[in-house]
Scaffold this active site. Structure first.
Site, PDB file in Angstrom:
ATOM      1  N   HIS A 367      17.570  56.569  29.685  1.00 23.16           N
ATOM      2  CA  HIS A 367      18.092  55.693  28.633  1.00 23.16           C
ATOM      3  C   HIS A 367      17.656  56.103  27.239  1.00 23.16           C
ATOM      4  CE1 HIS A 367      19.304  53.039  31.970  1.00 23.16           C
ATOM      5  NE2 HIS A 367      20.362  53.006  31.189  1.00 23.16           N
ATOM      6  N   CYS A 680      32.691  54.924  32.077  1.00 25.09           N
ATOM      7  CA  CYS A 680      31.825  54.732  30.906  1.00 25.09           C
ATOM      8  C   CYS A 680      30.471  55.426  31.058  1.00 25.09           C
ATOM      9  CB  CYS A 680      31.646  53.254  30.589  1.00 25.09           C
ATOM     10  SG  CYS A 680      30.745  52.366  31.855  1.00 25.09           S
TER      11      CYS A 680
END
Ligand code: PEP
Ligand code: MG
Length: 755
Positions: A367, A680
């Site tokens: 992330h 996505c």
């Protein structure tokens, strides 16, 4: 046996006095080697400095021929001195000339000496030089003497690093410490950044090296150790996450080291030899770092890293040096250098000044990499050992696409990158010119391109790229940058602002996806063995309905009569989606009762990122208004390989047959139920991978804003249908050992596609 006079403490006191005397550099150095020779009862003491061309130059000597000073050089690995420098290990010999590595330099007159003790002069684990003593008689230098030499070398290292000998360096050369270095890391983002190093964990600057009072220094050390132990215990007891990356395992390792007698004894021994408590920590830390640089076993290297971190903590306690200060004041064009960092930590920095980030660890879909992409920061991972080789203030260049990092670049490298930046500005202008062209392949297939987003700051880029909207708005980013849980009002304001900036373009708001590596600094979380597969995302949302309800309420209020799209992450079974829909329904009813405007159209979509859903599509899809595939998680779970762990994250091709078949299954099911499907995950933003997705029938791709231009260019030049056929056939019947990647590569070459 010969022993030293007065021991290392006396020597260090003498060194301190010499350092304070008004002497010229060479005079001072000559005096220092003389003092060392006398103290060690050695016939010879020589000091070599490692130059940036890899040569070890004799900088001073007592005992070797005077004319050899600044003349004699040895290459790294050459002779005994070169060996010590290359291995960063001390070497003690009774009969040096008989050692196979011995190299005779006639100008020095060295052949007369038999006994030899050499130690590396280290700083942050890097070799800066070598310190040697020699005796004519054959004798054995003991461990105490080696330790005394290493202690003395710590002081010399500091003198080299603080430029004390700079005027002794020949014109045109420099010391190795300032040598340009290149690292071959892994690309996390595109883009090039030129800037200045800021160490995420700033190095503690030790100014007082020599102990006035050894007993007092020992007490200081013991007090600091105790303070540190107590704080580690407290962190473990509370289960707190400090700064987002200090997980329990690391804390446990810290605790183990902090109580390790061997480590503590070595610190005490360095103090006994005359160093201050902080210099003793640095002295022992040097060994750890040197071992770390040489270590190839990743597990042991990690543990050494932990020990190094612990030494930093101890230094901070001893010097009272807080970190917070350094974090606030960033120079312009700051480039962060860190071992690793969580996304929340990255978000703490002033984004206006931040150009890039380099990590020693991390995977491309971790992330922190995603956040860097969404902030438009250039990021490179897996640049091994960069932390110990960098200093805050060094020049640095990040080459995003290739993952190459240039630390202290030479002027010609810098110029090459300045030119490259100009070229990439031209490329950006070229992409900008495409922004109003309809995104349709040459054979007429419309491909919708969307942004992945999560901060209001990145939304205005929609106008620059010409994307059709936001395919994934990661709402958790707001939670990660906040210092406390954002309230209803704050959430509502952010969502409303996002919709306003997007204008009429749709924004898909994904419900909070907290957990895994997305930790909230203010929220206590349980320690989990496998957080990516733990209590995260919608699992957490459904168990803590207050949080979920507030977010849904904020979204409905923000829509204020406009259409609203909500996406549910990490659904594993249909009931989780159904339950979420019920929470949404309840909030809609509440709004209706209050007479507030309802969204003109409310759509609830599901993310397919847990493989279990692949076998539940016929139950799930009739209930969903749209689907979005999260390839980052889907691929990590399909291949059982942690997306944030560089040792496994790239082991399996995400568009390898099994993964692409899984994606095709979802695309086909969405078509059967006539609902839109978007990709996505990070795959959609990479040209070859995007081609694979289009080849299995995916026509909606959501990606980081920087990828829109290159993908659009690909779309505009593409004949899609033939490659759809061949990929379709390969997935169904196999392709005689040819990979999907190779098949696509061939098509790219045949069509001369801009990939
Ligand atoms: C994914 O898993 O692909 C995804 C888009 O979600 P995230 O990367 O935020 O986990
Ligand atoms: Mg995900």
């Amino acid at each position: 046996m010969v022993t030293s006079i007065g021991g290392p403490r006396v020597l260090l006191r003498q060194l301190r006095e010499t350092m304070a005397e008004p002497l010229a550099s060479q005079e001072r150095l000559d005096k220092i080697v003389g003092l060392i020779a006398d103290n060690m009862r050695a016939d010879v003491c020589s000091f070599y400095v490692l130059r940036d061309d890899g040569a070890l130059e004799l900088f001073a000597s007592r005992g070797l021929a005077a004319e050899s000073v600044h003349m004699t050089t040895l290459r790294l690995g050459e002779g005994l001195v070169g060996l010590i420098a290359a291995e960063a290990e001390p070497l003690s010999l009774e009969n040096a000339p008989s050692h196979p590595g011995f190299v005779y330099r006639p100008e020095t007159g060295e052949e007369k000496y038999n006994a030899f003790l050499g130690v590396p002069v280290l700083r942050a684990g890097q070799t800066l030089g070598v310190l040697v003593v020699q005796n004519a008689e054959r004798r054995h230098y003991g461990e105490d003497e080696t330790e005394a030499m290493l202690t003395t070398a710590t002081i010399l290292a500091e003198m080299i690093a603080t430029s004390d000998f700079d005027n002794l360096i020949k014109p045109g050369s420099d010391i190795d410490l300032r040598r340009p270095r290149m690292f071959n890391g892994v690309s996390f983002t595109d883009g090039i950044a030129l800037g200045t190093v800021v160490l995420h964990d700033p190095r503690v600057v030790v100014s007082n090296f020599i102990a006035e009072d050894t007993d007092a220094e020992k007490v200081r050390l013991e007090t600091a150790l105790e303070k540190m132990r107590v704080s580690i215990d407290a962190m473990l007891d509370h289960g707190d996450m400090v700064g987002g990356t200090d997980h329990r395992e690391i804390l446990e390792t810290y605790r183990m080291f902090a109580n390790d007698r061997g480590w503590v004894n070595r610190l005490a021994e360095a103090i006994d030899n005359g160093l201050s408590a902080e210099a003793a920590v640095e002295r022992v830390q040097n060994d750890t770092r040197a071992r770390m640089l040489r270590q190839t076993d990743p597990y042991i290297r990690d543990r050494l890293h932990d020990l190094d971190d612990l030494a930093n903590r101890l230094l901070r306690v001893l010097t009272g040096d807080g970190q917070a200060l350094a974090r606030k004041a960033l120079p312009d064009n700051a480039i962060l250098v860190a071992r690793n960092m969580g996304p929340a930590e990255l978000l703490e920095y002033d984004r206006k000044k931040l150009r890039g980030v380099v990590l020693e660890e991390g995977g491309t879909t971790a992330h922190v990499a995603i956040v860097a992409r969404s902030l438009g920061i250039v990021a490179v991972g897996q640049a091994q050992s960069i932390v110990s080789m960098s200093e805050t203030g060094d020049d640095i260049i990040l080459d995003g696409p290739s993952g190459v990092v240039h630390l202290r670049p030479t002027p010609d490298i810098e110029q090459a990158y300045v030119d490259k930046v100009r070229v990439s500005a031209r490329r950006r202008a070229h992409y900008a010119a495409l922004k109003d062209k309809p995104s349709v392949t040459k054979d007429g297939v419309e491909i919708t391109l969307l942004h992945n987003s999560g901060l209001v700051a990145d939304l205005p880029m929609l106008d620059d790229t010409g994307a059709s909207g936001v395919g994934l708005f990661r709402t958790e980013l707001q939670f990660m940058i906040a210092s406390k849980l954002p309230r209803l009002q704050e959430q509502q304001e952010l969502y409303a602002e996002a919709m306003e900036i997007a204008g009429g373009r749709p924004v898909v708001f994904r419900l909070l996806d907290i957990g895994g590596d997305k930790v909230l600094p203010y929220q206590r979380s349980m320690t989990e063995e496998n957080p990516a597969m733990g209590f995260r995302s919608i699992r957490l949302g459904l168990e803590r309905p207050g949080l979920l309800r507030t977010q849904i309420r904020a979204l409905l209020l923000a829509a204020n009569g406009r259409p609203l799209k909500i996406l549910v992450p990490m659904v594993t079974e249909t009931f989780e989606f159904t339950q979420t829909r019920m929470v949404v329904q309840k909030e809609v009813e509440r709004l209706r009762r209050q007479g507030k405007p309802l969204p003109s159209r409310l759509e609830l979509g599901v993310m397919v990122e847990v493989p279990s859903l692949l076998f539940e599509l016929d139950q799930l899809l009739p209930q969903a208004d749209f689907v979005s595939i999260g390839s980052n998680d889907l691929v990590q779970f399909l291949t059982a390989s942690d997306r944030a762990n560089p040792r496994v994250a790239t082991n399996y091709d995400p568009i390898g047959m099994p993964r692409l078949r899984a994606i095709r299954m979802v695309v086909d099911a969405a078509r059967r139920y006539n609902i839109p499907i978007t990709m996505c995950g990070e795959l959609a933003g990479k040209p070859l991978e995007a081609l694979a997705l289009m080849a299995v029938g995916m026509t909606r791709l959501s990606m980081g804003p920087a990828s829109i231009g290159p993908i659009k260019e690909l779309v505009l030049n593409l004949d899609l249908k033939p490659i759809q056929q061949s990929v379709g056939a390969a997935l169904s019947d196999g392709a005689n050992g040819v990979t999907i990647r190779a098949l696509l590569q061939e098509w790219i070459e045949k069509q001369n596609l801009p990939v």
